[in-house]
Design a protein around this motif. Sequence first.
Motif, PDB file in Angstrom:
ATOM      1  N   PHE A   1      12.145  58.170 -57.186  1.00  0.00           N
ATOM      2  CA  PHE A   1      11.235  57.603 -58.192  1.00  0.00           C
ATOM      3  C   PHE A   1      11.899  56.787 -59.303  1.00  0.00           C
ATOM      4  CE2 PHE A   1       9.091  61.591 -56.728  1.00  0.00           C
ATOM      5  CZ  PHE A   1       8.083  60.960 -56.003  1.00  0.00           C
ATOM      6  N   TRP A   2      13.194  56.813 -59.440  1.00  0.00           N
ATOM      7  CA  TRP A   2      13.856  56.038 -60.506  1.00  0.00           C
ATOM      8  C   TRP A   2      14.563  54.841 -59.915  1.00  0.00           C
ATOM      9  CZ3 TRP A   2      16.643  60.243 -63.982  1.00  0.00           C
ATOM     10  CH2 TRP A   2      15.678  60.834 -64.828  1.00  0.00           C
ATOM     11  N   PRO A   3      14.601  53.700 -60.603  1.00  0.00           N
ATOM     12  CA  PRO A   3      13.886  53.481 -61.856  1.00  0.00           C
ATOM     13  C   PRO A   3      12.385  53.447 -61.604  1.00  0.00           C
ATOM     14  CG  PRO A   3      14.931  51.459 -61.099  1.00  0.00           C
ATOM     15  CD  PRO A   3      15.372  52.537 -60.171  1.00  0.00           C
ATOM     16  N   GLY A   4      11.617  54.009 -62.548  1.00  0.00           N
ATOM     17  CA  GLY A   4      10.173  54.030 -62.359  1.00  0.00           C
ATOM     18  C   GLY A   4       9.484  54.976 -63.322  1.00  0.00           C
ATOM     19  N   PRO A   5       8.139  55.092 -63.182  1.00  0.00           N
ATOM     20  CA  PRO A   5       7.330  55.757 -64.208  1.00  0.00           C
ATOM     21  C   PRO A   5       7.275  57.284 -64.095  1.00  0.00           C
ATOM     22  CG  PRO A   5       5.905  54.778 -62.566  1.00  0.00           C
ATOM     23  CD  PRO A   5       7.301  54.430 -62.165  1.00  0.00           C
ATOM     24  N   LEU A   6       8.454  57.907 -64.043  1.00  0.00           N
ATOM     25  CA  LEU A   6       8.533  59.369 -64.019  1.00  0.00           C
ATOM     26  C   LEU A   6       9.449  59.836 -65.155  1.00  0.00           C
ATOM     27  CD1 LEU A   6       7.928  62.099 -62.605  1.00  0.00           C
ATOM     28  CD2 LEU A   6      10.049  61.774 -61.327  1.00  0.00           C
ATOM     29  N   THR A   7       8.907  60.695 -66.025  1.00  0.00           N
ATOM     30  CA  THR A   7       9.691  61.291 -67.115  1.00  0.00           C
ATOM     31  C   THR A   7       9.944  62.751 -66.769  1.00  0.00           C
ATOM     32  OG1 THR A   7       8.768  59.819 -68.779  1.00  0.00           O
ATOM     33  CG2 THR A   7       9.620  61.920 -69.575  1.00  0.00           C
ATOM     34  N   LEU A   8      11.180  63.199 -66.955  1.00  0.00           N
ATOM     35  CA  LEU A   8      11.522  64.594 -66.652  1.00  0.00           C
ATOM     36  C   LEU A   8      11.821  65.350 -67.939  1.00  0.00           C
ATOM     37  CD1 LEU A   8      13.931  63.966 -63.630  1.00  0.00           C
ATOM     38  CD2 LEU A   8      11.468  64.503 -63.578  1.00  0.00           C
ATOM     39  N   ILE A   9      11.282  66.542 -68.051  1.00  0.00           N
ATOM     40  CA  ILE A   9      11.615  67.413 -69.190  1.00  0.00           C
ATOM     41  C   ILE A   9      12.730  68.348 -68.715  1.00  0.00           C
ATOM     42  CG2 ILE A   9      10.747  69.120 -70.841  1.00  0.00           C
ATOM     43  CD1 ILE A   9       9.306  66.431 -71.093  1.00  0.00           C
ATOM     44  N   LEU A  10      13.892  68.212 -69.380  1.00  0.00           N
ATOM     45  CA  LEU A  10      15.088  68.973 -68.989  1.00  0.00           C
ATOM     46  C   LEU A  10      15.621  69.744 -70.196  1.00  0.00           C
ATOM     47  CD1 LEU A  10      16.927  66.053 -67.111  1.00  0.00           C
ATOM     48  CD2 LEU A  10      15.396  67.786 -66.113  1.00  0.00           C
ATOM     49  N   ASN A  11      16.480  70.722 -69.932  1.00  0.00           N
ATOM     50  CA  ASN A  11      17.102  71.423 -71.057  1.00  0.00           C
ATOM     51  C   ASN A  11      18.119  70.502 -71.704  1.00  0.00           C
ATOM     52  OD1 ASN A  11      15.727  73.991 -70.932  1.00  0.00           O
ATOM     53  ND2 ASN A  11      16.674  74.162 -68.905  1.00  0.00           N
ATOM     54  N   LYS A  12      18.032  70.384 -73.028  1.00  0.00           N
ATOM     55  CA  LYS A  12      18.827  69.352 -73.708  1.00  0.00           C
ATOM     56  C   LYS A  12      20.237  69.827 -74.016  1.00  0.00           C
ATOM     57  CE  LYS A  12      18.162  69.692 -78.753  1.00  0.00           C
ATOM     58  NZ  LYS A  12      19.390  69.144 -79.301  1.00  0.00           N
ATOM     59  N   LYS A  13      21.123  68.865 -74.221  1.00  0.00           N
ATOM     60  CA  LYS A  13      22.449  69.176 -74.737  1.00  0.00           C
ATOM     61  C   LYS A  13      22.434  68.973 -76.247  1.00  0.00           C
ATOM     62  CE  LYS A  13      25.154  68.734 -70.592  1.00  0.00           C
ATOM     63  NZ  LYS A  13      26.071  67.931 -69.755  1.00  0.00           N
ATOM     64  N   GLN A  14      23.445  69.550 -76.887  1.00  0.00           N
ATOM     65  CA  GLN A  14      23.449  69.581 -78.351  1.00  0.00           C
ATOM     66  C   GLN A  14      23.476  68.200 -79.000  1.00  0.00           C
ATOM     67  OE1 GLN A  14      26.558  72.033 -79.871  1.00  0.00           O
ATOM     68  NE2 GLN A  14      25.498  72.239 -81.849  1.00  0.00           N
ATOM     69  N   ILE A  15      24.050  67.245 -78.287  1.00  0.00           N
ATOM     70  CA  ILE A  15      24.231  65.909 -78.845  1.00  0.00           C
ATOM     71  C   ILE A  15      22.893  65.239 -79.234  1.00  0.00           C
ATOM     72  CG2 ILE A  15      24.198  64.745 -76.597  1.00  0.00           C
ATOM     73  CD1 ILE A  15      26.421  62.926 -77.650  1.00  0.00           C
ATOM     74  N   VAL A  16      21.797  65.669 -78.601  1.00  0.00           N
ATOM     75  CA  VAL A  16      20.486  65.050 -78.881  1.00  0.00           C
ATOM     76  C   VAL A  16      19.946  65.598 -80.199  1.00  0.00           C
ATOM     77  CG1 VAL A  16      18.139  64.666 -78.033  1.00  0.00           C
ATOM     78  CG2 VAL A  16      20.035  64.914 -76.407  1.00  0.00           C
ATOM     79  N   PRO A  17      19.641  64.712 -81.169  1.00  0.00           N
ATOM     80  CA  PRO A  17      19.150  65.198 -82.456  1.00  0.00           C
ATOM     81  C   PRO A  17      17.861  66.002 -82.310  1.00  0.00           C
ATOM     82  CG  PRO A  17      19.560  62.816 -82.544  1.00  0.00           C
ATOM     83  CD  PRO A  17      19.726  63.242 -81.118  1.00  0.00           C
ATOM     84  N   GLY A  18      17.764  67.054 -83.092  1.00  0.00           N
ATOM     85  CA  GLY A  18      16.563  67.903 -83.068  1.00  0.00           C
ATOM     86  C   GLY A  18      15.309  67.115 -83.406  1.00  0.00           C
ATOM     87  N   LEU A  19      15.448  66.077 -84.198  1.00  0.00           N
ATOM     88  CA  LEU A  19      14.288  65.260 -84.574  1.00  0.00           C
ATOM     89  C   LEU A  19      13.638  64.633 -83.331  1.00  0.00           C
ATOM     90  CD1 LEU A  19      13.028  63.810 -87.314  1.00  0.00           C
ATOM     91  CD2 LEU A  19      14.131  61.832 -86.259  1.00  0.00           C
ATOM     92  N   VAL A  20      14.487  64.169 -82.409  1.00  0.00           N
ATOM     93  CA  VAL A  20      13.993  63.478 -81.213  1.00  0.00           C
ATOM     94  C   VAL A  20      13.180  64.436 -80.337  1.00  0.00           C
ATOM     95  CG1 VAL A  20      14.752  62.358 -79.061  1.00  0.00           C
ATOM     96  CG2 VAL A  20      15.838  61.787 -81.235  1.00  0.00           C
ATOM     97  N   THR A  21      13.609  65.681 -80.281  1.00  0.00           N
ATOM     98  CA  THR A  21      12.935  66.643 -79.405  1.00  0.00           C
ATOM     99  C   THR A  21      11.971  67.538 -80.194  1.00  0.00           C
ATOM    100  OG1 THR A  21      14.661  68.312 -79.649  1.00  0.00           O
ATOM    101  CG2 THR A  21      14.965  66.688 -77.893  1.00  0.00           C
ATOM    102  N   ALA A  22      11.741  67.195 -81.450  1.00  0.00           N
ATOM    103  CA  ALA A  22      10.844  67.978 -82.321  1.00  0.00           C
ATOM    104  C   ALA A  22      11.279  69.449 -82.342  1.00  0.00           C
ATOM    105  CB  ALA A  22       9.395  67.831 -81.874  1.00  0.00           C
ATOM    106  N   GLY A  23      12.594  69.641 -82.353  1.00  0.00           N
ATOM    107  CA  GLY A  23      13.131  70.989 -82.475  1.00  0.00           C
ATOM    108  C   GLY A  23      13.090  71.793 -81.182  1.00  0.00           C
TER     109      GLY A  23
END
Length: 342
Positions: free
Chosen positions: A103-125
């Motif tokens: 499906f990639w590249p294409g219109p599929l978004t995956l929800i995965l467990n994040k790594k610390q580098i991603v700001p909490g703001l982006v993932t709404a905590g």
Amino acid sequence: MPGNPHFDKAPPDKGASSFIYPPTAANLEFFAQVLRQGGLVAIPTETVYGLAALALDQAACRTIFQVKGRPLVDPLIIHLADASKVQAIAEVPDSLEKLAEAFWPGPLTLILNKKQIVPGLVTAGRPTVAVRVPSHPVTHALLQLLDQPLAAPSANPFGYISPTCAEHVAESFAGLVPYIIDGGPCEVGVESTILDLSGKEYPTILRPGAISADSIAHVLARQVHQKDSHLGKGEAATAPGTYIRHYSPQTRLCLFKEGQQPPQVQSDEAVILLTRTDSGSRKNIFWLTEDGSLNSAARTLYTLLRQVDKLGYRRIHCELPAPRPDGIAVALRDRLKRAAAK
Ligand code: TXA
Ligand code: MG
């Protein structure tokens, strides 16, 4: 700011402060620089236009929430140049390879467990992060040039209809978003399918899109759950992005079943049909397609809703496609029901 972007069409009227730029190589270099310096740029994707900032730049991402009027509890999707970039920001599940291949590249978004580098703001905590690899060639080129992920929600004021062309973004954000890249009309026209892979349970579709539950289940060779779009009022707050009322015109929207006669409407009410009919000579009757194809209806839906919304009708009656298992039918029904919710 580095230099100026190059116009290849006349600059907009004096006073307009959202400019639409063609995706020339020189302009993409310029926009990459704007983004690197913490600015916002509206970008085309195959689904809808997005309002982008560097995903790992918390201050830049904060501006996205401010400009959209988006509540901080509603997390953003991170856009990547290709699947190999996932590992820098999220734990990679076993199923990623198969899904990315299909499906990639294409219109599929995956929800995965994040790594610390991603700001909490982006993932709404949240401990999870939404990622996708868009297929639009312009945004793909920009992501490659940047070599950094971009956070981008749909480029519309929170709750309003998503934008499917550059002009929609300019209409909503004059004065707030100075740079809009023109990538033409969006090929899909409704937002990506969101698939939650973060839990130990079955993969679950949180938001239906063009990629269907059946096609994902086929690729994964396992069952995929689909969250019901008939949400109870209390449920809205618990699932991010599944607000009951969303994608909504300002004019009151009512739905009627596919194939049924539209209700008797007054001259100050509009009707949107799935397919052109002979009653098309009446000036308050509109249609999404010439041939009833739901892919075409999805491409036209947001543009037509925006157009009719501006015409001052008291109410819009829109035909709701009958249930079918294909992704686009499920997505259209979901968006229309949310757009019509009070
Ligand atoms: O097609 C699309 O997905 C477009 C283009 C621009 O990529 N983007 C888009 O973004 O529709 P947005 O922000 O309008 O919708 C993203 C949805 C939101 O409803 C958000 O709540 C949900 O994704 N989301 C983001 N991160 C999530 C997470 N960690 N868990 C659950 N839902 C999440
Ligand atoms: Mg949105």
